[in-house]
Design a protein around this motif. Structure first.
Motif: not given
Lengths: 316, 374
Positions: A141-163
């Motif tokens: 969950w640390n990875w998931l919450y973190g910016p490098d590999a987690g949820i933020e990274f995933f949503v950004r890779s979908l196109g929401w660059e400022n998420f």
């Protein structure tokens, strides 16, 4: 005649002696079997508790010393802001973790109880998190919450660059990540016990309630849930002592940070005792944790005794 | 007051047919017993009448209204379960009022209903206790109270006495009978105990393998069982079956049965059978209580008494009567005798069979052979 009579007594005596010996063995065997674990748990629980209590009243620092200084370590402990945060976190976490885990576990159990397709699969999926150790849960969950590999990274890779989603780096939000992760891990466990409880309810009861004109909501509220009330209490107590002992989850997830925002008592005790050489204060903190546990467990124990007395009295 | 009618009712679980074309009806105030061995489908039938099981095919009507897809709560029925199904966390009073609360009956009306029912069942002192604090018989009463308080159209009982001990069961059976006489509700009562069915019911439906074998008044079911299954199931100890052949003696109909050592006995029938099975083979059914020690005196009282000699194999005194196993040919039959005239072990007993109560069955179809119309 006389001789014969005396002779006749002898085998009888032997039988009696032998049976007395057998009685002795029979009465001592269970005690002997239980003894090792009883002694071990006595030393492990009571002796070390008393030792800790003693140390918490001493002036121990790096090594235990036995000079009593009264409640001084407790005052030092409570004057420390980090401890205040830790103890506050404990109550905040326990309340949310227990209540929400119960609620989600119950919700899942009721949902699965509706004879869904692939029930065994759902049950397994929800139960698996419990099989994972706290450290692994925390790391993942640390990875998931973190910016490098987690949820933020995933949503950004979908196109929401400022998420932006980095709750573990925010000192107000970090505690919620621990709550959420704890719930993720334990709600399957609560679900399994609730489901077993729901399934143990006599199906005739539900039929009777249907004929009595009660709808599904009323049947759950008035008939099914009250009859599994003891399970609620048992699950709540198990969860609470999980909560109070929380240590590895925090270490793996936030390391008590950011800053000291997510310090928990167990982390602090470990810190004081093994990192900073403050054994007396660490022991005092440990005793405070024991008190928190007692606040939970003593009423439960008393309630259990009271209830068994009451039912026994009713039958007598 | 209400009637129930079930027609061409089928229940299938997948490819398994549990009920096969059930026809059943209950008039106003009737007490119908569904009786049969376990697995015969009687409880499923009751659950379908209650609406707890869906109908695969056929019709269930209450008071003429089709209720196939009506929810249990809207069928205006009350049910007593084998396990009593009392809500464990509620007091007896709350158990009784739960249904009325669900239906939002006013408080005053509820109190009056509880008062009426608890007086009827004599459970006033128990009202504030929880089921765990009640004995089996008391729970049974509370469960009946919960059913009675509703004043439903139909009463359904699902083996309500089978969890009670033997003595209490007999007492409660009498209570249920009294209660039915007082309340007069149409009742469907499921049991595997043929004595309960006999004592309580105005009509009995004997079920076996998902179909009703016979649906008639208790005495008719007992005296003229529709087939060998019903004959064997109703009555305890059960009816003896002796294979034989239809013959004539002095121009009157008779049954000839085989005895030991190739000998035969010819027993005159009291009535002419309505038909003769193709090869003349029949099964003679004789209830244990229609066997006697033959004496000329008894023959004078019971002209239909037929005589044969039978060796006595086992004698079991029960106090009120003595059961004895006798041998007729290769078969063992059981008789209930007056202890004063009981068979003695090893004796070759002069046995009298009261042929006026004997039944004949067709061995190929197992069905009852009625008497020819006089």
């Amino acid at each position: 005649m006389r001789a014969a009579a005396t002779n006749a007594l002898v085998p009888g005596d032997a039988v009696r002696k032998r049976s007395r010996g057998r009685d002795l063995i029979a009465s001592w065997t269970p005690r002997l079997v239980i003894a090792p674990s009883a002694i071990a748990s006595f030393i492990y629980v009571f002796a070390f508790t008393l030792w800790t209590l003693y140390l918490s009243l001493s002036n121990s620092t790096l090594l235990p010393t036995y000079q009593l200084v009264g409640l001084k370590p407790y005052f030092e402990l409570w004057s420390n802001r980090r401890w205040e945060i830790a103890y506050g976190n404990l109550f905040f976490f326990s309340a949310f973790y227990v209540v929400l885990t119960l609620a989600i576990g119950l919700g899942l159990a009721i949902a699965i109880d509706q004879r869904v397709k692939g029930e065994a699969l759902w049950r397994t999926i929800f139960l698996y998190p419990l099989a994972v150790s706290f450290v692994v849960t925390g790391s993942v969950w640390n990875w998931l919450y973190g910016p490098d590999a987690g949820i933020e990274f995933f949503v950004r890779s979908l196109g929401w660059e400022n998420f932006t989603f980095r709750p573990t780096t925010n000192k107000d939000l970090a505690i919620y990540t621990i709550v959420a992760t704890g719930i993720w891990q334990a709600s399957g466990f609560a679900m399994a016990l609730f489901l077993a409880g729901l399934r143990s309810v006599d199906p005739d009861l539900i039929k009777a309630a249907q004929i009595d004109g009660a709808g599904p909501a009323r049947i759950y509220r008035k008939v099914i849930l009250p009859s599994i009330a003891p399970i609620f209490l048992a699950v709540a107590v198990v969860l609470l002592q999980f909560a109070i002992k929380t240590f590895d989850l925090v270490v793996a997830l936030t390391h008590g940070g950011p800053g000291i925002a997510t310090t928990f008592p167990a982390n602090y005790v470990y810190d004081l005792m093994f990192q900073r050489g403050q054994i007396a204060i660490g022991a005092a903190a440990a005793i405070m944790m024991l008190l928190a546990l007692a606040v939970v467990l003593l009423p439960y124990a008393l309630w259990t005794v009271w209830r068994s007395r009451r039912t026994a009295g009713a039958h007598g | 007051m209400a009637t129930l009618s079930v027609s061409r009712l089928y229940k299938r679980f997948g490819s398994v047919e549990v009920l096969k074309g059930i026809e059943l009806e209950a008039g106003t105030g009737e007490f119908i017993a569904l009786v049969g061995p376990s697995g015969c489908g009687k409880s499923t039938l009751l659950a379908m009448i209650a609406g707890l099981e869906t109908v695969s095919e056929g019709e269930i009507r209450i008071d003429g209204t089709l209720v196939n897809s009506v929810a249990p709560k809207d069928r205006d029925i009350a049910m007593v379960f084998q396990s009593y199904a009392l809500y464990p966390t509620m007091t007896a009073r709350q158990n009784i009022t739960f249904g009325m609360e669900s239906r939002r009956v006013p408080k005053a009306e509820m109190d009056a209903a509880v008062k009426r029912v608890s007086a009827l069942l004599q459970i006033e002192p128990l009202l504030n206790r929880k089921p765990g604090q009640l004995s089996g018989g008391q729970r049974q009463r509370v469960a009946m109270g919960r059913a009675l308080v509703r004043d439903p159209k139909l009463f359904l009982f699902d083996e309500p006495l089978s969890n009670l001990d033997a003595k209490l069961r007999v007492d409660m059976r009498t209570e249920i009978k009294k209660l039915h006489q007082r309340v007069g509700k149409t009742t469907i009562y499921v049991t595997h105990d043929q004595i309960e069915a006999m004592t309580l019911a105005s009509r009995i439906a004997v079920m076996h393998q998902g179909s009703i074998q016979q649906f008639d008044e208790p005495q008719v079911v007992y005296d003229r069982p529709a087939n060998m299954f019903v004959a064997g199931f109703m009555g305890s100890p059960s009816m003896n079956f002796i294979p034989g052949e239809l013959t004539k003696t002095d121009g009157a109909p008779a049954v000839t049965i085989a005895l030991e050592g190739g000998e035969t006995a010819t027993l005159s029938l009291a009535q002419m059978p309505a038909f003769r099975p193709a090869d003349g083979k029949v099964v003679l059914g004789v209830r244990p209580e229609h066997l006697f020690r033959f004496t000329e005196n008894l023959k004078a009282q019971k002209p239909a008494l037929a005589k044969l000699a039978a060796p006595v194999e086992v004698v079991e005194p029960t106090g009120a009567e003595t059961h004895a196993v006798l041998k007729i040919g290769e078969r063992e039959i059981l008789g209930r005798f007056d202890p004063d005239h009981a068979p003695r072990l090893g004796e070759l007993m002069p046995l009298g069979i009261d042929m006026s109560h004997a039944c004949l069955f067709d061995p190929s179809t197992q069905s009852f052979i009625p008497q020819a119309a006089a």
